[in-house]
Design a protein around this motif. Structure first.
Motif, PDB file in Angstrom:
ATOM      1  N   GLU A  38     -32.481  -5.563 -27.257  1.00 44.68           N
ATOM      2  CA  GLU A  38     -33.273  -4.334 -27.284  1.00 44.68           C
ATOM      3  C   GLU A  38     -34.571  -4.439 -26.496  1.00 44.68           C
ATOM      4  OE1 GLU A  38     -35.430  -1.699 -30.695  1.00 44.68           O
ATOM      5  OE2 GLU A  38     -33.370  -2.323 -31.119  1.00 44.68           O
ATOM      6  N   GLN A  39     -35.364  -5.477 -26.735  1.00 38.84           N
ATOM      7  CA  GLN A  39     -36.653  -5.612 -26.044  1.00 38.84           C
ATOM      8  C   GLN A  39     -36.447  -5.824 -24.552  1.00 38.84           C
ATOM      9  OE1 GLN A  39     -38.540  -4.079 -28.531  1.00 38.84           O
ATOM     10  NE2 GLN A  39     -40.009  -5.056 -27.193  1.00 38.84           N
ATOM     11  N   ALA A  40     -35.382  -6.524 -24.184  1.00 41.05           N
ATOM     12  CA  ALA A  40     -35.083  -6.727 -22.762  1.00 41.05           C
ATOM     13  C   ALA A  40     -34.775  -5.387 -22.095  1.00 41.05           C
ATOM     14  CB  ALA A  40     -33.921  -7.696 -22.589  1.00 41.05           C
ATOM     15  N   MET A  41     -34.007  -4.543 -22.765  1.00 42.65           N
ATOM     16  CA  MET A  41     -33.668  -3.242 -22.193  1.00 42.65           C
ATOM     17  C   MET A  41     -34.901  -2.363 -22.084  1.00 42.65           C
ATOM     18  SD  MET A  41     -31.330  -1.674 -20.742  1.00 42.65           S
ATOM     19  CE  MET A  41     -30.999  -0.028 -20.145  1.00 42.65           C
ATOM     20  N   ARG A  42     -35.773  -2.426 -23.070  1.00 46.25           N
ATOM     21  CA  ARG A  42     -37.028  -1.658 -22.982  1.00 46.25           C
ATOM     22  C   ARG A  42     -37.821  -2.102 -21.750  1.00 46.25           C
ATOM     23  NH1 ARG A  42     -38.042   1.278 -27.597  1.00 46.25           N
ATOM     24  NH2 ARG A  42     -36.847   0.637 -29.440  1.00 46.25           N
ATOM     25  N   ALA A  43     -37.876  -3.417 -21.509  1.00 48.20           N
ATOM     26  CA  ALA A  43     -38.601  -3.945 -20.342  1.00 48.20           C
ATOM     27  C   ALA A  43     -37.927  -3.514 -19.044  1.00 48.20           C
ATOM     28  CB  ALA A  43     -38.681  -5.468 -20.426  1.00 48.20           C
ATOM     29  N   ILE A  44     -36.607  -3.504 -19.024  1.00 47.17           N
ATOM     30  CA  ILE A  44     -35.873  -3.072 -17.830  1.00 47.17           C
ATOM     31  C   ILE A  44     -36.175  -1.610 -17.527  1.00 47.17           C
ATOM     32  CG2 ILE A  44     -33.534  -2.578 -16.982  1.00 47.17           C
ATOM     33  CD1 ILE A  44     -32.710  -5.209 -18.535  1.00 47.17           C
ATOM     34  N   LEU A  45     -36.143  -0.774 -18.553  1.00 47.19           N
ATOM     35  CA  LEU A  45     -36.446   0.644 -18.348  1.00 47.19           C
ATOM     36  C   LEU A  45     -37.899   0.852 -17.926  1.00 47.19           C
ATOM     37  CD1 LEU A  45     -34.415   2.220 -21.287  1.00 47.19           C
ATOM     38  CD2 LEU A  45     -33.818   2.208 -18.858  1.00 47.19           C
ATOM     39  N   ALA A  46     -38.815   0.081 -18.488  1.00 46.91           N
ATOM     40  CA  ALA A  46     -40.222   0.168 -18.089  1.00 46.91           C
ATOM     41  C   ALA A  46     -40.382  -0.240 -16.625  1.00 46.91           C
ATOM     42  CB  ALA A  46     -41.093  -0.710 -18.983  1.00 46.91           C
ATOM     43  N   ASP A  47     -39.607  -1.233 -16.175  1.00 49.96           N
ATOM     44  CA  ASP A  47     -39.648  -1.647 -14.771  1.00 49.96           C
ATOM     45  C   ASP A  47     -39.190  -0.521 -13.847  1.00 49.96           C
ATOM     46  OD1 ASP A  47     -40.636  -4.148 -15.396  1.00 49.96           O
ATOM     47  OD2 ASP A  47     -38.692  -5.164 -15.196  1.00 49.96           O
ATOM     48  N   VAL A  48     -38.211   0.266 -14.303  1.00 56.61           N
ATOM     49  CA  VAL A  48     -37.757   1.406 -13.508  1.00 56.61           C
ATOM     50  C   VAL A  48     -38.928   2.364 -13.297  1.00 56.61           C
ATOM     51  CG1 VAL A  48     -36.257   3.442 -13.487  1.00 56.61           C
ATOM     52  CG2 VAL A  48     -35.341   1.232 -14.221  1.00 56.61           C
ATOM     53  N   VAL A  49     -39.652   2.670 -14.355  1.00 63.54           N
ATOM     54  CA  VAL A  49     -40.791   3.587 -14.263  1.00 63.54           C
ATOM     55  C   VAL A  49     -41.867   2.987 -13.360  1.00 63.54           C
ATOM     56  CG1 VAL A  49     -42.630   4.733 -15.557  1.00 63.54           C
ATOM     57  CG2 VAL A  49     -40.300   4.659 -16.476  1.00 63.54           C
ATOM     58  N   THR A  50     -42.148   1.713 -13.521  1.00 60.47           N
ATOM     59  CA  THR A  50     -43.166   1.054 -12.708  1.00 60.47           C
ATOM     60  C   THR A  50     -42.801   1.082 -11.227  1.00 60.47           C
ATOM     61  OG1 THR A  50     -43.757  -0.398 -14.541  1.00 60.47           O
ATOM     62  CG2 THR A  50     -44.389  -1.130 -12.354  1.00 60.47           C
ATOM     63  N   GLY A  51     -41.516   1.039 -10.928  1.00 61.05           N
ATOM     64  CA  GLY A  51     -41.064   1.016  -9.546  1.00 61.05           C
ATOM     65  C   GLY A  51     -40.935   2.376  -8.877  1.00 61.05           C
ATOM     66  N   LEU A  52     -41.224   3.450  -9.597  1.00 63.40           N
ATOM     67  CA  LEU A  52     -41.124   4.775  -9.001  1.00 63.40           C
ATOM     68  C   LEU A  52     -42.087   4.893  -7.821  1.00 63.40           C
ATOM     69  CD1 LEU A  52     -40.964   7.029 -12.196  1.00 63.40           C
ATOM     70  CD2 LEU A  52     -39.076   6.361 -10.698  1.00 63.40           C
ATOM     71  N   VAL A  53     -41.614   5.544  -6.764  1.00 70.18           N
ATOM     72  CA  VAL A  53     -42.414   5.705  -5.560  1.00 70.18           C
ATOM     73  C   VAL A  53     -42.963   7.128  -5.511  1.00 70.18           C
ATOM     74  CG1 VAL A  53     -42.345   5.667  -3.041  1.00 70.18           C
ATOM     75  CG2 VAL A  53     -40.986   4.015  -4.345  1.00 70.18           C
ATOM     76  N   SER A  54     -44.252   7.241  -5.308  1.00 70.88           N
ATOM     77  CA  SER A  54     -44.899   8.554  -5.208  1.00 70.88           C
ATOM     78  C   SER A  54     -44.402   9.246  -3.941  1.00 70.88           C
ATOM     79  CB  SER A  54     -46.415   8.368  -5.144  1.00 70.88           C
ATOM     80  OG  SER A  54     -47.045   9.595  -4.871  1.00 70.88           O
ATOM     81  N   PRO A  55     -44.197  10.575  -4.000  1.00 76.25           N
ATOM     82  CA  PRO A  55     -43.728  11.269  -2.804  1.00 76.25           C
ATOM     83  C   PRO A  55     -44.694  11.151  -1.624  1.00 76.25           C
ATOM     84  CG  PRO A  55     -44.240  12.848  -4.539  1.00 76.25           C
ATOM     85  CD  PRO A  55     -44.376  11.478  -5.132  1.00 76.25           C
ATOM     86  N   GLY A  56     -45.942  10.921  -1.893  1.00 75.60           N
ATOM     87  CA  GLY A  56     -46.919  10.725  -0.822  1.00 75.60           C
ATOM     88  C   GLY A  56     -46.864   9.343  -0.200  1.00 75.60           C
ATOM     89  N   ARG A  57     -46.150   8.434  -0.840  1.00 81.52           N
ATOM     90  CA  ARG A  57     -46.068   7.053  -0.359  1.00 81.52           C
ATOM     91  C   ARG A  57     -44.647   6.618  -0.031  1.00 81.52           C
ATOM     92  NH1 ARG A  57     -49.942   4.177  -4.828  1.00 81.52           N
ATOM     93  NH2 ARG A  57     -51.782   5.422  -4.410  1.00 81.52           N
ATOM     94  N   ALA A  58     -43.732   7.560  -0.034  1.00 76.56           N
ATOM     95  CA  ALA A  58     -42.322   7.228   0.209  1.00 76.56           C
ATOM     96  C   ALA A  58     -42.156   6.633   1.599  1.00 76.56           C
ATOM     97  CB  ALA A  58     -41.455   8.461   0.049  1.00 76.56           C
ATOM     98  N   PRO A  59     -41.340   5.569   1.692  1.00 74.97           N
ATOM     99  CA  PRO A  59     -41.083   4.979   3.018  1.00 74.97           C
ATOM    100  C   PRO A  59     -40.349   5.954   3.920  1.00 74.97           C
ATOM    101  CG  PRO A  59     -39.719   3.937   1.330  1.00 74.97           C
ATOM    102  CD  PRO A  59     -40.617   4.919   0.642  1.00 74.97           C
ATOM    103  N   ARG A  60     -40.621   5.893   5.173  1.00 71.24           N
ATOM    104  CA  ARG A  60     -39.977   6.803   6.125  1.00 71.24           C
ATOM    105  C   ARG A  60     -38.933   6.103   6.927  1.00 71.24           C
ATOM    106  NH1 ARG A  60     -43.901  11.426   7.212  1.00 71.24           N
ATOM    107  NH2 ARG A  60     -45.368  11.080   5.578  1.00 71.24           N
TER     108      ARG A  60
END
Length: 73
Positions: free
Chosen positions: A51-73
């Motif tokens: 359970e705690q590992a999955m919570r950390a994995i999901l939190a990593d997904v959120v942390t890795g979100l890229v802002s539309p102003g910073r998206a790679p081109r």
């Protein structure tokens, strides 16, 4: 239990977003994302992921979100 969406959505200018259509879309997006995360979490735990590992994995997904102003081109 999934918490309700925020009462105030902070805008870039420091004031809360006030447009009804924007607030409606933000609430809908929040509900959709919360349900997808809940489903993924439940599936993982039922398949034996710690359970705690999955919570950390999901939190990593959120942390890795890229802002539309910073998206790679």
């Amino acid at each position: 239990m999934i918490p309700p969406p925020p009462v105030h959505w902070p805008g870039l200018d420091g004031n809360a977003v006030g447009c009804r259509e924007k607030l409606k879309m933000l609430a809908e997006n929040y509900a959709e994302v919360a349900q997808v995360l809940q489903d993924a979490f439940e599936d993982a735990v039922l398949m034996g992921v710690e359970e705690q590992a999955m919570r950390a994995i999901l939190a990593d997904v959120v942390t890795g979100l890229v802002s539309p102003g910073r998206a790679p081109r």
